[in-house]
Design an enzyme around this catalytic site. Sequence first.
Site, PDB file in Angstrom:
ATOM      1  N   ALA A  53       0.745  -1.074   0.080  1.00  0.00           N
ATOM      2  CA  ALA A  53      -0.076   0.030  -0.117  1.00  0.00           C
ATOM      3  C   ALA A  53       0.883   1.154   0.089  1.00  0.00           C
ATOM      4  O   ALA A  53       0.456   2.142  -0.783  1.00  0.00           O
ATOM      5  CB  ALA A  53      -1.006  -0.018   1.228  1.00  0.00           C
ATOM      6  N   ALA A  57      -4.959  -6.752  -0.965  1.00  0.00           N
ATOM      7  CA  ALA A  57      -5.786  -6.661   0.054  1.00  0.00           C
ATOM      8  C   ALA A  57      -5.593  -7.420   0.980  1.00  0.00           C
ATOM      9  O   ALA A  57      -6.342  -8.467   1.383  1.00  0.00           O
ATOM     10  CB  ALA A  57      -7.235  -6.525  -0.432  1.00  0.00           C
ATOM     11  N   CYS A  90      -6.141  -7.147   4.045  1.00  0.00           N
ATOM     12  CA  CYS A  90      -7.428  -7.057   5.126  1.00  0.00           C
ATOM     13  C   CYS A  90      -8.583  -7.914   4.661  1.00  0.00           C
ATOM     14  O   CYS A  90      -9.515  -8.339   5.254  1.00  0.00           O
ATOM     15  CB  CYS A  90      -7.911  -5.611   5.249  1.00  0.00           C
ATOM     16  SG  CYS A  90      -6.800  -4.592   5.409  1.00  0.00           S
ATOM     17  N   ASN A 143      -1.745   3.720   3.051  1.00  0.00           N
ATOM     18  CA  ASN A 143      -2.197   4.608   1.780  1.00  0.00           C
ATOM     19  C   ASN A 143      -1.804   6.172   1.678  1.00  0.00           C
ATOM     20  O   ASN A 143      -1.454   6.491   0.899  1.00  0.00           O
ATOM     21  CB  ASN A 143      -3.502   4.140   1.493  1.00  0.00           C
ATOM     22  CG  ASN A 143      -3.790   2.840   0.859  1.00  0.00           C
ATOM     23  OD1 ASN A 143      -3.646   2.549  -0.293  1.00  0.00           O
ATOM     24  ND2 ASN A 143      -4.057   1.640   1.667  1.00  0.00           N
ATOM     25  N   TRP A 185     -32.071  11.953  18.242  1.00  0.00           N
ATOM     26  CA  TRP A 185     -30.622  12.063  18.686  1.00  0.00           C
ATOM     27  C   TRP A 185     -29.937  11.047  18.194  1.00  0.00           C
ATOM     28  O   TRP A 185     -30.084   9.984  18.982  1.00  0.00           O
ATOM     29  CB  TRP A 185     -30.587  12.460  20.071  1.00  0.00           C
ATOM     30  CG  TRP A 185     -31.332  13.510  20.597  1.00  0.00           C
ATOM     31  CD1 TRP A 185     -32.525  13.833  21.123  1.00  0.00           C
ATOM     32  CD2 TRP A 185     -30.775  14.947  20.986  1.00  0.00           C
ATOM     33  NE1 TRP A 185     -32.976  14.952  21.299  1.00  0.00           N
ATOM     34  CE2 TRP A 185     -31.793  15.727  21.585  1.00  0.00           C
ATOM     35  CE3 TRP A 185     -29.494  15.336  21.081  1.00  0.00           C
ATOM     36  CZ2 TRP A 185     -31.439  16.903  22.105  1.00  0.00           C
ATOM     37  CZ3 TRP A 185     -29.294  16.619  21.351  1.00  0.00           C
ATOM     38  CH2 TRP A 185     -30.286  17.600  22.023  1.00  0.00           C
TER      39      TRP A 185
END
Lengths: 449, 449
Positions: free
Chosen positions: A11, A41, A43, A304, A434
Amino acid sequence: MDPIVVVGGDAAGMSAASKFKREQPDRDVVVFEKGEYVSYAACGMPYYVKGSVEEFDDLLQVAPEEFIEERDIDLRLHHEVVAIDTDAHEVTVESPSGTSTQPYDQLLVATGARAIEPPFDGMDLDGVYTMHSLDSAKAVRNAMETHEPESVAVVGGGYVGIEMAEAFAEHDTVVHLFEMLPHVLAPFGEMVGEKVEAHLRDEGVELHLETAVDGFDGSGGHVETLVADESTYDVDLVLVGVGVAPNAELAAEAGIELGETGAIATDEFGRTSAPDVFAAGDCAEARHVVTGEPDYVPLALTANRAGRAIGQTMAGDETPVGDIAGTAAVKAFDLEAARTGIIDEETAREAGFDPVSVTISSTSRAHYYPGAKPIHITMLGDRDSNRVLGAAMVGHEGVAKRVDTVAAALHTETTVEELSYFDLSYAPPVSPTWDPVLTTAKVLNGKLD
Amino acid sequence: MDPIVVVGGDAAGMSAASKFKREQPDRDVVVFEKGEYVSYAACGMPYYVKGSVEEFDDLLQVAPEEFIEERDIDLRLHHEVVAIDTDAHEVTVESPSGTSTQPYDQLLVATGARAIEPPFDGMDLDGVYTMHSLDSAKAVRNAMETHEPESVAVVGGGYVGIEMAEAFAEHDTVVHLFEMLPHVLAPFGEMVGEKVEAHLRDEGVELHLETAVDGFDGSGGHVETLVADESTYDVDLVLVGVGVAPNAELAAEAGIELGETGAIATDEFGRTSAPDVFAAGDCAEARHVVTGEPDYVPLALTANRAGRAIGQTMAGDETPVGDIAGTAAVKAFDLEAARTGIIDEETAREAGFDPVSVTISSTSRAHYYPGAKPIHITMLGDRDSNRVLGAAMVGHEGVAKRVDTVAAALHTETTVEELSYFDLSYAPPVSPTWDPVLTTAKVLNGKLD
């Protein structure tokens, strides 16, 4: 002029090389990658083992040919840089065709990290894997599909351990997960850890917390049992995922300074202590936005964007690599967990803050809207400055991108009170009126008054 | 001491009353509500008509008894305030038992908004509805379930129109949607409008853009046809949702200043031009965080948090009501859209900015992870200051909470470059490595250079 040289083709390295070439198309960029894959990749590996990413090639983001032919980068696979001479401005490279030297104008060290291999007995048995290369992902998936193990052990309850437990469970095997600490996902804090543990158990994972693994046994050279705290477990495959360590040796041997974390020390532009030498990605430190101190959080985005920024800086347009907030997300079966900043009081005190924390429960959608799921959030604030310090959260949906709002608050030194007044999105299918982040900030602000 | 008096028992009014009582339990709070419902989920009405919120009572967030008995608020239903005397510090109230006056120490005008009723022919026919009270939601659902109309028309392509189109489609009826403008969801911009239109058509909605409705006809007192641009459509039921107007007359008649938008002008604490008189919610203006100017964006969170802040201010702890960013989200069948800040160049230029915009497409998850869906983002930045001005986005998942990161950037006057360096969460199941918001900021920053 000598070329820009990059050590490591993942990366950080390929981002830097690509960015530099876009800015300075007439200059040469040489990238040395010791393996055969670039820009992959990592991950995605657990999802490849799981089978939800079907094809190995899906993990290869950009093919080497694209870098070479379309981006005009001199990418050399199977070339390992074994020494850096920072005075001579050159590196020594070993390749199938022998050893050579390559002078550089500027150098980026992007050597990444490696899976830690603990000194367990039997680490070298067949069927015992770590997960830090595409080849190991391939081997593990192949083992799952061909040997159909009845029982698998995962050692380590961090991201990789949790994701691999999910991957193995998909293969209809008994999954044991061993963690030395009282809770899984330590960087996410106890609240998140406990929710994830309950969910892992619901999904059939055999959880062994506060359990130190001693090692593995196997009569025929293949793992058969795991020994932990004097108990023995039958296992056909073991995945050891106890963290990563920076590949900082090459830099250290060249006299480049390492930080206290053991990773390569860098300034805000990614410069190391050696002139014209940069470092980025899993081998380097980065500055934490809350503490202002160097930290080591080896994650994909950091690599990256630092690579990209350094490419730009090397091309003459000085660009900071950016601070990190330690933002992270992980999916554990159907549960999402996320964290950013400082989420435990001890770390906050060490950094000079006077932390106060709250934990609240809310829902991902309006409470009356079908499919609303609980979201649990812990948030830390500083009593003196009212600054937001960090948050951790967990739930079945809408978690990871909610943590981003808190990350934004960290980057802008927002107070807890200010955060409680952010105009966040609301519609019954996507949030309560909220947002849970606002509710948490509101409650925390009350406690900080 | 005279009590705190609140006119209107919905989000702003009941938030203020509740907060004040928590801070000053010994003081009296009187709330006059002209109808029979308080604190209800107006935003849930389309989902009640759809049937995905099954029970009417699910829309009632807090029962009147809870306000009266548990929170000790003197809540009077069916009491309409018909005049305010700001000199005498009293209001005139009409109720089933007659007309009376009520002195106040401090007053909150929280009279809300009403559905605009355009001067169409036949607005008073049976079967023609607007959607701005729980009773109309009840009536529309009842009509859908008992008469099973074959064809329904929605007039207006804003939030309510889109959500009602989805609600009607669930009842297996032909749904016509009429919009005068070239695109639905005008506040979300053209890019989002076009994507939503394509999706509405995919879901079978008959879309009539740039089509002005003239009115409705029906021989027996019930609507039978809709006339628009000289065409006639057979319809059994019509929902007119062309926006809301602030209920500001009561305040205006009392000499309280209105803003240019027609809503009640307020300062940063929600104070009106009259001493001790506050205004909040759908009847009041609020300050826009990007322009710093008053704006009228009648949404639920704004009402809730302004009410709460004013309750605190009235109790002696001066608290700003908070700026708005115009953040909004809407779901249209399976598509999510969201926006925040200023998203069109013309509005930006009027506010004194030199806007630059980009539109990019990315994905909700890592591209290789199963279920990754496209996300499309338009972002505006200012050329002079590099500030983020706003963003609009649309996709099948992960949209609404991504816009919150941009909203946070607006509240903190973050530059586009700074936003592009936020450390946002990443894991393959929840985001690409560079979150789509980061990618957009990165591309926009390149264009701003």
